[in-house]
Write a protein that holds these residues in place. Structure first.
Motif, PDB file in Angstrom:
ATOM      1  N   GLY A 258      10.519  -0.459   7.540  1.00 37.78           N
ATOM      2  CA  GLY A 258       9.730  -1.685   7.637  1.00 37.78           C
ATOM      3  C   GLY A 258       8.528  -1.777   6.727  1.00 37.78           C
ATOM      4  N   ALA A 259       8.291  -0.766   5.875  1.00 34.48           N
ATOM      5  CA  ALA A 259       7.096  -0.795   5.039  1.00 34.48           C
ATOM      6  C   ALA A 259       7.285  -1.687   3.809  1.00 34.48           C
ATOM      7  CB  ALA A 259       6.739   0.617   4.593  1.00 34.48           C
TER       8      ALA A 259
ATOM      9  N   LEU B  41       0.817  -1.211   0.000  1.00 37.05           N
ATOM     10  CA  LEU B  41       0.000   0.000   0.000  1.00 37.05           C
ATOM     11  C   LEU B  41       0.853   1.265   0.000  1.00 37.05           C
ATOM     12  CD1 LEU B  41      -2.939  -1.048   2.359  1.00 37.05           C
ATOM     13  CD2 LEU B  41      -2.924  -0.884  -0.130  1.00 37.05           C
ATOM     14  N   ASN B  42       2.088   1.150  -0.461  1.00 34.87           N
ATOM     15  CA  ASN B  42       2.966   2.316  -0.480  1.00 34.87           C
ATOM     16  C   ASN B  42       3.643   2.415  -1.833  1.00 34.87           C
ATOM     17  OD1 ASN B  42       2.681   2.926   2.452  1.00 34.87           O
ATOM     18  ND2 ASN B  42       3.610   0.894   2.608  1.00 34.87           N
ATOM     19  N   TYR B  43       3.401   3.533  -2.518  1.00 33.01           N
ATOM     20  CA  TYR B  43       3.909   3.688  -3.885  1.00 33.01           C
ATOM     21  C   TYR B  43       4.428   5.105  -4.073  1.00 33.01           C
ATOM     22  CZ  TYR B  43       3.648   4.017  -9.041  1.00 33.01           C
ATOM     23  OH  TYR B  43       3.923   4.208 -10.369  1.00 33.01           O
TER      24      TYR B  43
ATOM     25  N   LYS C 267       8.350   9.241   6.675  1.00 36.34           N
ATOM     26  CA  LYS C 267       7.257  10.031   7.257  1.00 36.34           C
ATOM     27  C   LYS C 267       5.923   9.734   6.575  1.00 36.34           C
ATOM     28  CE  LYS C 267       6.273  12.970  10.409  1.00 36.34           C
ATOM     29  NZ  LYS C 267       6.440  12.756  11.835  1.00 36.34           N
ATOM     30  N   ARG C 268       5.963   9.449   5.277  1.00 35.30           N
ATOM     31  CA  ARG C 268       4.710   9.165   4.572  1.00 35.30           C
ATOM     32  C   ARG C 268       4.119   7.822   4.994  1.00 35.30           C
ATOM     33  NH1 ARG C 268       2.407  12.912   0.655  1.00 35.30           N
ATOM     34  NH2 ARG C 268       3.807  14.680   0.900  1.00 35.30           N
ATOM     35  N   VAL C 269       4.991   6.836   5.241  1.00 38.10           N
ATOM     36  CA  VAL C 269       4.440   5.522   5.598  1.00 38.10           C
ATOM     37  C   VAL C 269       4.285   5.358   7.113  1.00 38.10           C
ATOM     38  CG1 VAL C 269       5.358   4.472   3.494  1.00 38.10           C
ATOM     39  CG2 VAL C 269       6.666   4.285   5.621  1.00 38.10           C
TER      40      VAL C 269
END
Ligand code: TPP
Ligand code: SF4
Lengths: 355, 245
Positions: free
Chosen positions: A70-71, A22-24, B80-82
């Motif tokens: 960790g994302a 969910l991170n782009y 910071k965004r995640v």
């Protein structure tokens, strides 16, 4: 789930979400900008993070920062953009963080062209950035396979704590095909408390985690790089994937070809069969690790007179094919490097000339 | 006996690798004190630059990431965004932030990323042996400007605080120094304000700190402070350049 008709680039974006990423972060470049355009609305809808960075350089370090804490994170780009990201890819590999990079390859060098190409084979498999590192590289031959490979890329990146690259081409990104999104390829979050800079409170620890690639002590650098090497050796054992075509026949020629190019070869192989000439194909699905053993075995078949590396580049894969064949039979190259995909007729003519 | 002065918890027990008279150590301490006072050590992540502070993580007792040269603001953006709950700061020199990383800092500030950048301006590239930086003063001799910085071919030194404060996005942009105790007190207040803005999720903050590099200036620690006060502070004026509404 039922099939839906989707453009490759959009399917790649959707596949990442379905996989649990969910991170782009991204920067526009043809022929893959539709991934960012799709995710600009789809990511927020899915509750994820979408950010258009100011350059591929910045984007690649956003990926590094996010992965380091960790994302599960990914980006997409095309050749010139991947060149700019290669510095960060080297740092990410050195610091052992998981991240997924999709390269929808266009022609080069320089600005090259925006048509389909496979000219980033060497960059992807031998390292576009500096230092001792490798990427796990997968090359899809259809939109469906692009979806599956994107979904597989995240757990593989986590398993190895290493960047994984999907090497597509403009055709895979731009064409529409029916796809379904497998339910069983969802990425399970792994525990990263022993290395990620996710905040000491997050993991209930009182000692810091440092995400870094600098080892000023020769021994420590050697240890880190040997740990990387062990991972790459393990990939060679566990992650080799390839597909075969007409391999049961008593073939006279063996083609090695990946991605879009392999689709055209199938038609050529079918047509030649009708004309009485048997040709087989091995399609590497992983470019690193490379299916050396499968190619070597296939080249040993009694009547196999030559191995043909057919690519949309100047012959960047030839050395890997030669390495696999080990001189048992000659290795020849055919391909184009301007953006036109060779036609089945051109492939057939080339093969017949080798007889 | 009661302890009245001690090392902040956020600072580790390490011998310094910084040169005598270098102000990096003072700035580290101020950051550590602020992190202690705000009670955010357990959710802080620092980003070390490429420069003399590349090993900054050796001196702190919380999480760190190490950036490539100039890219710390992009990494901080990614974190910071995640993970908006983490307290993130970059620590960067003038070669790192104002030369190779100018793009990243401008765009992070312009997006209003909710982290803090501590910008250590010592008018020279320290780590690589004293080459000219974008902040090197006119006429200042460095190893790559042996006849003194020639503004005809290298331009004038970049005033980063002024440049960033010209952006329309709200932010906290200030220039401080740690050359003397009276300045140190103010610099700490500014750093605390910057971290507080981050805690409140308000804005991007950049605290420029005019610093020393006696080693590469070819001066004693005492002379370095004098030179910085006389020469740098008259060009790099101290004060708040922008505060959030
Ligand atoms: C891409 C890249 N280019 C150049 C370098 C070499 N390098 C290391 S530190 C540095 C300059 C650091 O100076 P500054 O940011 O002013 O920090 P200081 O050392 O003065 O604290 C340079 C050019 C590098 N590590 N990476
Ligand atoms: S070289 Fe300069 S900036 Fe680096 S530690 Fe020494 S005095 Fe400080």
């Amino acid at each position: 789930m039922s099939k839906v008709l989707m453009k490759g680039n959009e399917a790649i974006g959707e596949a990442a979400i379905r996989a649990g990423c969910l991170n782009y972060f991204a920067y526009p470049i043809t022929p893959q900008s539709e991934v960012a355009e799709y995710l600009a609305h789809r990511m927020p809808e899915a509750g994820g993070v979408f950010l258009q960075g100011e350059s591929e350089v910045a984007v690649s370090y956003m990926i590094f920062g996010a992965a380091g804490c960790g994302a599960i994170v990914f980006t997409t780009s095309s050749s010139p953009g991947i060149s700019l990201m290669s510095e960060a890819i080297s740092y990410i590999a050195g610091a052992q963080c998981p991240a997924v990079f999709v390269n929808i390859v266009r022609g080069g060098p320089g600005l090259g062209g925006i048509q389909p190409s496979q000219a980033d084979y060497l960059q992807a498999t031998k390292g576009g950035g500096h230092g001792d590192y490798r990427l796990l590289v997968m090359a899809p031959a259809s939109v469906q396979e692009a979806v599956e490979m994107v979904m597989m890329a995240f757990p593989l990146a986590e398993k190895y704590r290493n960047p994984v690259m999907i090497l597509g081409d403009g055709l895979i990104g731009q064409m529409m095909e029916p796809v379904d999104f497998p339910e069983n390829l969802k990425t399970e979050p792994t525990n990263k408390d022993d290395w990620a800079s996710n905040g000491m409170d997050t993991r209930g620890a009182n000692s810091p985690n440092i995400v870094k690639s600098l080892f000023l002590d020769n021994k420590l650098l050697n240890d880190n790089n040997m740990a990387l090497k062990a991972k790459y050796d393990r990939m060679k054992k566990e992650e080799v994937r390839y597909d075969t075509y007409n391999l049961d026949a008593d073939y006279e020629m063996l083609i090695v070809s990946f991605g879009t190019m392999s689709r055209v070869n199938r038609t050529a192989i079918d047509n030649l069969k009708e004309e009485g000439l048997e040709v087989a194909m091995i399609r590497p699905m992983t470019l690193f690790p490379f299916p050396e053993e499968a190619i070597r075995q296939a080249s040993l078949k009694e009547n196999c007179k030559a191995v043909l590396s057919i690519e949309m580049n100047m012959g960047q894969m030839v050395e890997d094919v030669e390495r696999s064949v080990q001189g048992k039979v000659p290795v020849k190259w055919y391909g184009t490097c301007g953006g036109d995909v060779p036609t089945p007729e051109e492939i057939m003519n080339f093969i017949k000339e080798q007889k | 006996m009661a302890k009245t002065f001690m090392k902040p918890e956020a600072l580790s027990d390490q011998h310094t690798h910084y040169c005598p008279g270098c102000t990096h150590g003072v700035i580290h301490r101020l950051i550590a004190e602020v992190i202690d006072e705000l009670g955010i050590r357990g959710r802080s992540v620092g980003i070390a630059p490429v420069g003399c502070a590349v090993l900054a993580y050796n001196y702190f007792t919380f999480d760190f990431q190490e950036a490539a040269h100039g890219r710390a603001p992009a990494m901080a953006t990614g974190i910071k965004r995640v993970r908006p709950d983490l307290m993130v700061f970059t620590y960067q020199g003038d070669g790192d932030l104002a030369s190779i990383g100018m793009g990243e800092i401008v765009h992070a500030a312009n997006r209003g990323e909710k982290f803090v950048s501590i910008f250590v301006n010592n008018a020279v590239y320290g780590m690589t042996g004293g080459q000219m930086a974008p902040t090197t003063m006119p006429g200042q001799r460095t190893t790559t400007s042996p006849f003194g910085r020639n503004v005809e071919d290298s331009g004038m030194p970049i005033k980063v605080a002024e440049l960033l404060s010209s952006l329309q996005t709200p932010g906290y942009i200030t220039r401080q120094t740690v050359l003397k105790p009276k300045y140190i007190v103010k610099a700490k207040k500014a750093i605390k304000k910057a971290f507080t803005y981050q805690l409140e999720g308000r804005c991007f903050s950049m605290v420029e700190v005019v610093s020393t590099c006696p080693t590469n200036w070819g001066l004693t620690p005492h002379e370095a402070i004098q030179w910085a006060e006389d020469t740098l502070l008259s060009y790099y004026e101290l004060g708040d350049y922008k505060v959030p509404e």
